[in-house]
Motif scaffolding. Sequence first.
Motif, PDB file in Angstrom:
ATOM      1  N   PRO A 265      25.386  45.972  67.473  1.00 16.39           N
ATOM      2  CA  PRO A 265      26.435  45.665  68.455  1.00 16.39           C
ATOM      3  C   PRO A 265      25.969  44.566  69.396  1.00 16.39           C
ATOM      4  O   PRO A 265      24.771  44.426  69.635  1.00 16.39           O
ATOM      5  N   PHE A 266      26.893  43.783  69.889  1.00 14.36           N
ATOM      6  CA  PHE A 266      26.536  42.838  70.950  1.00 14.36           C
ATOM      7  C   PHE A 266      27.658  42.757  71.972  1.00 14.36           C
ATOM      8  O   PHE A 266      28.802  43.120  71.698  1.00 14.36           O
ATOM      9  N   THR A 267      27.268  42.315  73.157  1.00 13.92           N
ATOM     10  CA  THR A 267      28.200  42.328  74.287  1.00 13.92           C
ATOM     11  C   THR A 267      28.549  40.895  74.661  1.00 13.92           C
ATOM     12  O   THR A 267      27.669  40.051  74.787  1.00 13.92           O
ATOM     13  N   LEU A 268      29.841  40.666  74.809  1.00 14.19           N
ATOM     14  CA  LEU A 268      30.308  39.349  75.244  1.00 14.19           C
ATOM     15  C   LEU A 268      30.895  39.475  76.641  1.00 14.19           C
ATOM     16  O   LEU A 268      31.591  40.447  76.937  1.00 14.19           O
ATOM     17  N   VAL A 269      30.602  38.496  77.471  1.00 10.92           N
ATOM     18  CA  VAL A 269      31.308  38.394  78.745  1.00 10.92           C
ATOM     19  C   VAL A 269      32.191  37.150  78.635  1.00 10.92           C
ATOM     20  O   VAL A 269      31.709  36.063  78.305  1.00 10.92           O
ATOM     21  N   ILE A 270      33.473  37.346  78.866  1.00 12.29           N
ATOM     22  CA  ILE A 270      34.446  36.261  78.730  1.00 12.29           C
ATOM     23  C   ILE A 270      34.862  35.841  80.132  1.00 12.29           C
ATOM     24  O   ILE A 270      35.220  36.694  80.955  1.00 12.29           O
ATOM     25  N   GLY A 271      34.773  34.552  80.415  1.00 10.25           N
ATOM     26  CA  GLY A 271      35.124  34.060  81.758  1.00 10.25           C
ATOM     27  C   GLY A 271      36.222  33.014  81.667  1.00 10.25           C
ATOM     28  O   GLY A 271      36.142  32.080  80.868  1.00 10.25           O
TER      29      GLY A 271
END
Length: 317
Positions: A178-184
């Motif tokens: 799994p990986f985590t994305l932060v969307i801005g």
Amino acid sequence: MPAILASAPGKVILFGEHTVVYHRPAVAVPVTQVKVKASILPGINLPPGKVQIEAPDIDLSVALDELDPGHPLSLAVRNVFRELSIARPPAFILRITSTIPIAAGMGSGAAVTIAICRAVSSFLGSPLPDAVVSRLAYEVEQVYHGNPSGIDNTVITYAQPVYYVRDQTPELLKVRRPFTLVIGDTGIQSPTGLAVRGVRERWEQDPGGYEALFDRIATVTRQARQAIETGDLPALGRLMDGNQALLQAIGVSSVELEALVAAARGAGAQGAKLTGAGAGGNMIALASPETAPAVAQALERAGATRTIISQVEPSKS
Ligand code: PMV
């Protein structure tokens, strides 16, 4: 008769935006924190055959036959009628709501069409299969974007991570870890067609130089596929940075996007880049569940109008 409900998620392109238009590969994932919902109620109080469309987010309340036939909502509904050979539908009310930002690189247009295709075809008793839904959404994208690659309608229809090459059968990606994305979000709207035309004009000025840049992005994208499939997240982050530098080189970044990318890296993101058309819209950063809140905060301090933390989960099979 109960209401029919259908929904479609947003999406982000992880690698290969723009170059995917030129038959280079791209990787995209769905973003389920934002979505379009389409619901249908039978029009018991409406005259026979009347279709009423309600889209409160854009202040629209109109009968289908009063809507410009080229309007994307009209195209979406009429595409389904055509596909199912429906000359005179039963009366119904179609209501559409969305939390996907518009013209921001998150696939809002394709998601609206896909949710509508699913809701209307289910209401008519013939739910359309994914491949047909994706094709109908592509037809609407063609009217609005001129030369869409087809990645938006594909990743949103299948709602799974995809490796996509134009005019080839899309491949579902096997996510190993799994990986985590932060969307801005820069908060700046950037119509896709405009950004795509800009790249086309610069490519026409310097085809050799641009083809070489496109090939370098393609190499990065293939390496990224491998990093996702082997769970090599540090490599994935480096490749995002590499793709961003090349996107800058083809002229689709912006001061605001660069500021957010720098802020994310400064707050511990393993990599960051713009996503989608660029020149505004959204960027993405690779983080971990632990670092994601700090990255999101740093993005907000640097001017992001909205942040979303999204987890990409390992594939089931
Ligand atoms: O801005 P979006 O989410 O519509 O993404 C566009 C992606 C492009 O590669 C720039 C265009 C395309 O058709 O693939």
